[in-house]
Design a protein around this motif. Structure first.
Motif, PDB file in Angstrom:
ATOM      1  N   LEU A   1       0.833  -1.212   0.000  1.00 28.39           N
ATOM      2  CA  LEU A   1       0.000   0.000   0.000  1.00 28.39           C
ATOM      3  C   LEU A   1       0.864   1.257   0.000  1.00 28.39           C
ATOM      4  O   LEU A   1       0.484   2.280  -0.577  1.00 28.39           O
ATOM      5  CB  LEU A   1      -0.969  -0.022   1.186  1.00 28.39           C
ATOM      6  CG  LEU A   1      -2.018  -1.147   1.107  1.00 28.39           C
ATOM      7  CD1 LEU A   1      -2.926  -1.115   2.333  1.00 28.39           C
ATOM      8  CD2 LEU A   1      -2.862  -1.042  -0.168  1.00 28.39           C
ATOM      9  N   THR A   2       2.027   1.187   0.634  1.00 34.80           N
ATOM     10  CA  THR A   2       2.929   2.340   0.614  1.00 34.80           C
ATOM     11  C   THR A   2       3.419   2.608  -0.813  1.00 34.80           C
ATOM     12  O   THR A   2       3.494   3.759  -1.248  1.00 34.80           O
ATOM     13  CB  THR A   2       4.137   2.092   1.547  1.00 34.80           C
ATOM     14  OG1 THR A   2       3.651   1.882   2.863  1.00 34.80           O
ATOM     15  CG2 THR A   2       5.089   3.281   1.539  1.00 34.80           C
ATOM     16  N   LEU A   3       3.755   1.527  -1.537  1.00 36.29           N
ATOM     17  CA  LEU A   3       4.173   1.684  -2.935  1.00 36.29           C
ATOM     18  C   LEU A   3       3.117   2.473  -3.721  1.00 36.29           C
ATOM     19  O   LEU A   3       3.421   3.444  -4.420  1.00 36.29           O
ATOM     20  CB  LEU A   3       4.373   0.287  -3.548  1.00 36.29           C
ATOM     21  CG  LEU A   3       4.510   0.203  -5.071  1.00 36.29           C
ATOM     22  CD1 LEU A   3       5.839   0.774  -5.522  1.00 36.29           C
ATOM     23  CD2 LEU A   3       4.390  -1.259  -5.541  1.00 36.29           C
ATOM     24  N   HIS A   4       1.856   2.055  -3.556  1.00 31.17           N
ATOM     25  CA  HIS A   4       0.791   2.731  -4.316  1.00 31.17           C
ATOM     26  C   HIS A   4       0.504   4.121  -3.737  1.00 31.17           C
ATOM     27  O   HIS A   4       0.127   5.033  -4.481  1.00 31.17           O
ATOM     28  CB  HIS A   4      -0.446   1.833  -4.394  1.00 31.17           C
ATOM     29  CG  HIS A   4      -0.241   0.735  -5.394  1.00 31.17           C
ATOM     30  ND1 HIS A   4      -0.774   0.775  -6.661  1.00 31.17           N
ATOM     31  CD2 HIS A   4       0.531  -0.380  -5.351  1.00 31.17           C
ATOM     32  CE1 HIS A   4      -0.366  -0.295  -7.337  1.00 31.17           C
ATOM     33  NE2 HIS A   4       0.429  -1.020  -6.560  1.00 31.17           N
ATOM     34  N   ALA A   5       0.713   4.285  -2.443  1.00 26.72           N
ATOM     35  CA  ALA A   5       0.558   5.619  -1.847  1.00 26.72           C
ATOM     36  C   ALA A   5       1.587   6.593  -2.424  1.00 26.72           C
ATOM     37  O   ALA A   5       1.292   7.776  -2.628  1.00 26.72           O
ATOM     38  CB  ALA A   5       0.701   5.538  -0.336  1.00 26.72           C
ATOM     39  N   MET A   6       2.781   6.093  -2.708  1.00 34.86           N
ATOM     40  CA  MET A   6       3.804   6.951  -3.318  1.00 34.86           C
ATOM     41  C   MET A   6       3.323   7.427  -4.701  1.00 34.86           C
ATOM     42  O   MET A   6       3.538   8.570  -5.087  1.00 34.86           O
ATOM     43  CB  MET A   6       5.138   6.196  -3.460  1.00 34.86           C
ATOM     44  CG  MET A   6       5.851   5.927  -2.164  1.00 34.86           C
ATOM     45  SD  MET A   6       6.259   7.447  -1.281  1.00 34.86           S
ATOM     46  CE  MET A   6       5.211   7.280   0.141  1.00 34.86           C
ATOM     47  N   TYR A  57       0.416  12.910  -9.854  1.00 34.94           N
ATOM     48  CA  TYR A  57      -0.088  11.734  -9.137  1.00 34.94           C
ATOM     49  C   TYR A  57      -0.789  10.803 -10.115  1.00 34.94           C
ATOM     50  O   TYR A  57      -1.253  11.225 -11.170  1.00 34.94           O
ATOM     51  CB  TYR A  57      -1.063  12.163  -8.037  1.00 34.94           C
ATOM     52  CG  TYR A  57      -2.072  13.184  -8.519  1.00 34.94           C
ATOM     53  CD1 TYR A  57      -3.210  12.792  -9.232  1.00 34.94           C
ATOM     54  CD2 TYR A  57      -1.866  14.552  -8.304  1.00 34.94           C
ATOM     55  CE1 TYR A  57      -4.115  13.733  -9.695  1.00 34.94           C
ATOM     56  CE2 TYR A  57      -2.765  15.490  -8.769  1.00 34.94           C
ATOM     57  CZ  TYR A  57      -3.885  15.074  -9.470  1.00 34.94           C
ATOM     58  OH  TYR A  57      -4.775  15.990  -9.945  1.00 34.94           O
ATOM     59  N   PHE A  58      -0.829   9.538  -9.770  1.00 34.78           N
ATOM     60  CA  PHE A  58      -1.540   8.567 -10.604  1.00 34.78           C
ATOM     61  C   PHE A  58      -1.971   7.369  -9.760  1.00 34.78           C
ATOM     62  O   PHE A  58      -1.474   7.182  -8.644  1.00 34.78           O
ATOM     63  CB  PHE A  58      -0.694   8.126 -11.806  1.00 34.78           C
ATOM     64  CG  PHE A  58       0.614   7.445 -11.450  1.00 34.78           C
ATOM     65  CD1 PHE A  58       1.714   8.189 -11.026  1.00 34.78           C
ATOM     66  CD2 PHE A  58       0.746   6.061 -11.532  1.00 34.78           C
ATOM     67  CE1 PHE A  58       2.923   7.568 -10.691  1.00 34.78           C
ATOM     68  CE2 PHE A  58       1.950   5.434 -11.212  1.00 34.78           C
ATOM     69  CZ  PHE A  58       3.038   6.194 -10.787  1.00 34.78           C
ATOM     70  N   ILE A  59      -2.906   6.596 -10.307  1.00 29.40           N
ATOM     71  CA  ILE A  59      -3.424   5.413  -9.607  1.00 29.40           C
ATOM     72  C   ILE A  59      -3.338   4.230 -10.556  1.00 29.40           C
ATOM     73  O   ILE A  59      -3.844   4.316 -11.685  1.00 29.40           O
ATOM     74  CB  ILE A  59      -4.901   5.612  -9.168  1.00 29.40           C
ATOM     75  CG1 ILE A  59      -5.028   6.821  -8.238  1.00 29.40           C
ATOM     76  CG2 ILE A  59      -5.452   4.354  -8.496  1.00 29.40           C
ATOM     77  CD1 ILE A  59      -6.465   7.103  -7.767  1.00 29.40           C
ATOM     78  N   LEU A  60      -2.703   3.158 -10.139  1.00 30.28           N
ATOM     79  CA  LEU A  60      -2.651   1.964 -10.983  1.00 30.28           C
ATOM     80  C   LEU A  60      -3.634   0.891 -10.518  1.00 30.28           C
ATOM     81  O   LEU A  60      -3.929  -0.038 -11.254  1.00 30.28           O
ATOM     82  CB  LEU A  60      -1.231   1.373 -11.017  1.00 30.28           C
ATOM     83  CG  LEU A  60      -0.159   2.251 -11.693  1.00 30.28           C
ATOM     84  CD1 LEU A  60       1.183   1.519 -11.720  1.00 30.28           C
ATOM     85  CD2 LEU A  60      -0.563   2.661 -13.108  1.00 30.28           C
TER      86      LEU A  60
END
Ligand code: 2P0
Length: 362
Positions: free
Chosen positions: A271-276, A283-286
């Motif tokens: 979750l930290t990886l995706h929070a980065m 910003y982006f969301i995968l």
């Protein structure tokens, strides 16, 4: 070891022609590499399970040119088809490794490669692909240096693979590989991956990774761009020091077989990886809606059953469901009953921790 230890001076005994081949696995990071410095040096340490089923098989046919030329000469076939659009990435890789393999421009190469996992499944092929190619190129050098030790061969293969794709340096050996200097791990290096050097409890042997193909399309932001966005990221410094702390915290977890501690750390890393990604500029969301559906179902199932099933994420929407050997039947039942519905076309890949790359007899 330093970069200089991997420089090779070609001798008269370079082979004229031959074919070599390697099958290299993918890997899944537990502590994530996200952010890098120049020359593929990681901004923080990482550790991964080497996988088994998800792999790239590559063969390399090479023939000495009549006279060395100014440019590389190679043809590339993917699943039997010529692939012109993959060539620039390979050319960049060859340029990066040439100082350590200075014979490359003296040969014509034919590279043939296939992946065990479905094409455009959203599973990154750069780790296994670059590892397999690095192993093939180093096999050419080894023909001229048959005295090369297995330890040096693996370190140099990892070193070369890293120059193609950072995570590829963790795809040479199994089954738990650490990369990136950190003070608590002797011999840890930014240049190549090493076997995790501390005791690992039976609970973590034969770990399973069922990869749910939540979204098979192309990612909107590549990992290379994602790494780049960690420069000037507002939380970069905290994140990098957290990775060092998590590497240290894993040591007693691996030793004692603490599955609860493992789950808390691994899910937090994902979750930290995706929070980065979500807190950088731009910003982006995968993740996709189904990524979150799966995560919530895993949490609810774990709460209800107390079974040690958890998730991790790569730089994409797919979910890696991790569980120990002792719960594999129950875990698969849960995955089939509740999670497969969130996969694109119901697709998933049953993988597990693996032993590393294998040389092919050609
Ligand atoms: C990892 N990932 O540790 C992290 C976690 C994805 C998420 O390393 O630019 O393909 O080729 O060095 O290795 C993916 O990035 O990036 C990656 P490059 P790479 O596995």
């Amino acid at each position: 070891m330093t970069e200089n230890d991997f420089v090779f001076q070609p001798s008269e005994s370079m082979p004229t022609t031959a074919k070599v081949g390697w099958k290299a696995p993918s890997n899944i990071a537990l502590v994530k590499y996200w952010g890098k410095k120049a020359n593929q040096i990681p901004a923080n340490p990482s550790v991964s399970f080497t996988l088994d089923a998800c792999a790239t098989t590559t063969s390399l046919l090479f023939q000495k040119r009549k006279a060395p030329a100014h440019d590389f000469s190679f043809e590339l076939y993917f699943d039997g088809q010529k692939k012109e659009d993959f060539k620039p990435k390979i050319a960049t890789f060859l340029t990066r490794v040439e100082p350590y393999l200075p014979f490359l421009k003296g040969y014509d190469f034919t590279i043939e490669t296939t992946n065990s996992f479905p094409h455009s499944s959203g599973i990154a092929s750069s780790a296994s692909g670059m590892a397999a190619l690095a192993l093939c190129l180093l096999s050419v050098e080894r023909m001229a240096r048959p005295e090369m030790t297995a330890d040096y061969f693996n370190k140099k293969a990892s070193f070369l693979a890293r120059l193609g794709s950072g995570s590829a340096c963790r795809s040479i050996e199994g089954d738990l590989i650490q990369w990136g200097h950190t003070s608590g791990i002797p011999n840890s290096s930014d240049l190549f991956g090493i076997h995790y050097p501390f005791e690992v409890h039976e609970n973590f042997k034969n770990y399973h990774d069922t990869i749910l193909l939540v979204h098979k399309g192309q990612k909107t932001v590549s990992s290379t761009i994602g790494h780049g966005l960690m420069h000037n990221h507002p939380f970069a410094a905290q994140r990098f020091s957290q990775a060092h702390e998590n590497m240290a915290s894993l040591q007693p977890i691996f030793k004692s077989g603490d599955l609860e501690g493992f789950i808390a750390l691994v899910e937090s890393e994902a979750l930290t990886l995706h929070a980065m990604m979500m807190t950088g500029q731009p910003y982006f969301i995968l993740m996709k809606p189904n990524t979150l559906e799966v995560i919530h179902k895993i949490w609810a199932f774990r709460e209800a059953t107390k079974m040690p099933i958890c998730f991790t994420l790569d730089a994409g929407a797919n979910v890696h469901v991790l569980y120990p050997e002792k719960v594999k039947e129950k875990a698969m039942e849960f995955i089939k009953d509740q999670l497969v519905v969130h996969c694109e076309a119901g697709q998933y890949i049953c993988d597990r921790i693996g032993k590393g790359a294998k040389e092919l007899t050609i």
